[in-house]
Design an enzyme around this catalytic site. Structure first.
Site, PDB file in Angstrom:
ATOM      1  N   LYS A  30      51.463  37.878  36.078  1.00  0.00           N
ATOM      2  CA  LYS A  30      51.599  36.683  36.919  1.00  0.00           C
ATOM      3  C   LYS A  30      52.357  35.580  36.190  1.00  0.00           C
ATOM      4  CE  LYS A  30      46.723  35.532  36.244  1.00  0.00           C
ATOM      5  NZ  LYS A  30      45.497  35.027  36.850  1.00  0.00           N
TER       6      LYS A  30
ATOM      7  N   GLU B 278      42.819  45.792  44.127  1.00  0.00           N
ATOM      8  CA  GLU B 278      41.992  44.716  43.561  1.00  0.00           C
ATOM      9  C   GLU B 278      41.767  43.640  44.627  1.00  0.00           C
ATOM     10  OE1 GLU B 278      42.894  41.265  42.243  1.00  0.00           O
ATOM     11  OE2 GLU B 278      44.969  41.524  41.551  1.00  0.00           O
TER      12      GLU B 278
ATOM     13  N   SER C   9      44.016  37.784  28.930  1.00  0.00           N
ATOM     14  CA  SER C   9      43.305  38.451  30.011  1.00  0.00           C
ATOM     15  C   SER C   9      42.696  39.792  29.594  1.00  0.00           C
ATOM     16  CB  SER C   9      44.249  38.696  31.189  1.00  0.00           C
ATOM     17  OG  SER C   9      43.593  39.441  32.183  1.00  0.00           O
TER      18      SER C   9
ATOM     19  N   ASP D 211      42.527  42.125  31.458  1.00  0.00           N
ATOM     20  CA  ASP D 211      43.379  43.165  32.056  1.00  0.00           C
ATOM     21  C   ASP D 211      44.118  43.943  30.967  1.00  0.00           C
ATOM     22  OD1 ASP D 211      42.593  42.014  34.417  1.00  0.00           O
ATOM     23  OD2 ASP D 211      44.583  41.318  35.018  1.00  0.00           O
TER      24      ASP D 211
ATOM     25  N   VAL E   5      41.941  42.887  38.038  1.00  0.00           N
ATOM     26  CA  VAL E   5      42.523  44.188  37.697  1.00  0.00           C
ATOM     27  C   VAL E   5      41.609  44.930  36.709  1.00  0.00           C
ATOM     28  CG1 VAL E   5      44.455  45.312  36.489  1.00  0.00           C
ATOM     29  CG2 VAL E   5      44.901  43.516  38.180  1.00  0.00           C
TER      30      VAL E   5
HETATM   31  N1  PSU Z   1      48.132  37.700  39.778  1.00  0.00           N
HETATM   32  C1  PSU Z   1      48.287  36.691  40.678  1.00  0.00           C
HETATM   33  N2  PSU Z   1      47.183  36.067  41.148  1.00  0.00           N
HETATM   34  C2  PSU Z   1      45.928  36.412  40.718  1.00  0.00           C
HETATM   35  C3  PSU Z   1      45.759  37.473  39.783  1.00  0.00           C
HETATM   36  C4  PSU Z   1      46.900  38.071  39.337  1.00  0.00           C
HETATM   37  O1  PSU Z   1      49.413  36.362  41.042  1.00  0.00           O
HETATM   38  O2  PSU Z   1      44.972  35.796  41.175  1.00  0.00           O
HETATM   39  C5  PSU Z   1      44.376  37.870  39.320  1.00  0.00           C
HETATM   40  C6  PSU Z   1      44.276  39.386  39.143  1.00  0.00           C
HETATM   41  O3  PSU Z   1      43.087  39.811  39.770  1.00  0.00           O
HETATM   42  C7  PSU Z   1      44.168  39.568  37.656  1.00  0.00           C
HETATM   43  C8  PSU Z   1      43.430  38.324  37.263  1.00  0.00           C
HETATM   44  O4  PSU Z   1      43.483  40.732  37.314  1.00  0.00           O
HETATM   45  O5  PSU Z   1      44.040  37.312  38.058  1.00  0.00           O
HETATM   46  C9  PSU Z   1      43.487  38.027  35.792  1.00  0.00           C
HETATM   47  O6  PSU Z   1      42.547  37.047  35.528  1.00  0.00           O
HETATM   48  P1  PSU Z   1      42.186  36.637  34.019  1.00  0.00           P
HETATM   49  O7  PSU Z   1      43.463  36.079  33.466  1.00  0.00           O
HETATM   50  O8  PSU Z   1      41.121  35.610  34.161  1.00  0.00           O
HETATM   51  O9  PSU Z   1      41.765  37.904  33.324  1.00  0.00           O
HETATM   52 MN    MN Z   2      42.470  34.321  31.657  1.00  0.00          MN
END
Ligand code: PSU
Ligand code: MN
Length: 305
Positions: free
Chosen positions: A161, A27, A142, A144, A108
């Site tokens: 995370k 990713e 997320s 994800d 992801v």
């Molecule tokens: N984990 C980290 N830093 C990040 C991410 C994950 O420590 O920047 C990123 C990954 O790409 C993950 C995304 O898929 O954040 C999830 O974002 P959201 O919560 O907006 O779906």
């Molecule tokens: Mn989010």
């Protein structure tokens, strides 16, 4: 519109496909927004090289000027690392960013979708997105997690995370029917930290994980697999876990007070943590990314045997 008009393989990935070599997707949000400059580019190159060293081909995935690229050139990696004019792209953003010819680093969820289109079965990241703290108010969950329940790709990670609500995330993964496989562990790891109390199914080798993937994908049980790999030396090895957790809390509160929102939260919190821990957080983050790359490469090798 033909597929080739909007999706493009790098020469390295194309050659791997022709020779039947194993491929691991990577990713790109970590490269553009997850790690501070200039460490981001150095760490990303190291991730790719850990994979290559094992006879596996890395395919970093991003949208470059409206093309979905499977495998990136050095110049493209530099452009993403610079992050100027680069947007964070999750699944919902793929179509509009391609049509509007934008440049995007893929989460992801978006990487899973792209990897599946490119017929790649295994991808690697640091930590996936999760259910946010206070999700009962802000509904921040997320993509994800939902994508893991839909798309047949295995995601190798160190868990979720750290700024997320781990308990809620574990519950949501269960609701969505996502198998969570612990690599040499029977407890869900917590990104910077090696362990928690949440149980996972323990697998003892990359071969064993590969055999699970073969079964699940062949049996067409819908969705992907989350492989969790605890970091070998966590933040708890350099400072008491309570102290580390307080610093994480503090950074999140600072972000809230400064009105940092959405996609900007993770980069803000991470850069504050890097300062507050005298770069220790960054060392752990780098270590877990490289260790996940090694595991993903080993699983891919075993999968394609
Ligand atoms: N984990 C980290 N830093 C990040 C991410 C994950 O420590 O920047 C990123 C990954 O790409 C993950 C995304 O898929 O954040 C999830 O974002 P959201 O919560 O907006 O779906
Ligand atoms: Mn989010």
């Amino acid at each position: 519109m033909r597929l080739e008009e909007w999706m493009e393989f790098s020469e390295e990935v194309l050659a791997a496909k022709e020779k039947g070599l194993p491929i691991v997707a990577i990713e790109s949000v970590v490269l553009s927004f997850g790690l501070p400059k200039p460490d981001n580019l150095r760490v990303h190159r190291a991730i790719e090289n850990e994979i290559r060293k094992r006879g596996v081909v890395p395919a970093t995935i991003a949208i470059i000027d409206g093309k979905l690229k499977i495998g990136l050139s050095e110049t493209e990696l530099e452009r993403l690392a610079e992050s100027k004019g680069v947007e964070k792209a999750s699944k919902r953003d793929l179509a509009w960013m391609i049509v509007k010819k934008r440049t995007g680093a893929l989460t992801v969820a978006a990487t899973m979708v792209a990897a599946h289109l490119a017929r790649i079965k295994i991808m690697v990241t640091g930590g996936i997105g999760g259910v946010a703290r206070k999700a009962e108010e802000n509904f921040d969950i997320s993509t994800d997690l939902t994508e893991l329940s839909r798309t047949p790709v295995a995601v190798v990670s160190s868990g979720v995370k750290s700024i997320m609500d781990l308990r809620k995330t574990v519950e949501f993964l269960e609701t969505m029917g996502v198998p969570v496989i612990g690599y040499k562990t029977d407890r869900f790891p917590a990104f910077y930290f090696k362990t928690t109390d949440y149980p996972v199914v323990k697998f003892d080798s990359a071969e064993e994980v590969a055999s699970l993937l073969k079964f699940k994908f062949k049996a067409r049980i819908p969705g992907g697999v989350l492989v969790v790999n605890p970091v070998s030396k966590g933040l708890e090895d350099v400072m008491p876990q309570e102290k580390a957790e307080k610093l994480i809390e503090k950074a999140i509160i600072e972000a809230e007070m400064k009105g940092v929102k959405g996609g900007a939260v993770t980069p803000f919190v991470l850069s504050r943590l890097v300062e507050m821990t005298d770069r220790e957080v960054l060392k752990v983050n780098e270590r877990l990314l490289l260790e996940n790359a090694v595991l993903a490469a080993n699983i891919a090798s075993a999968y394609y045997l």
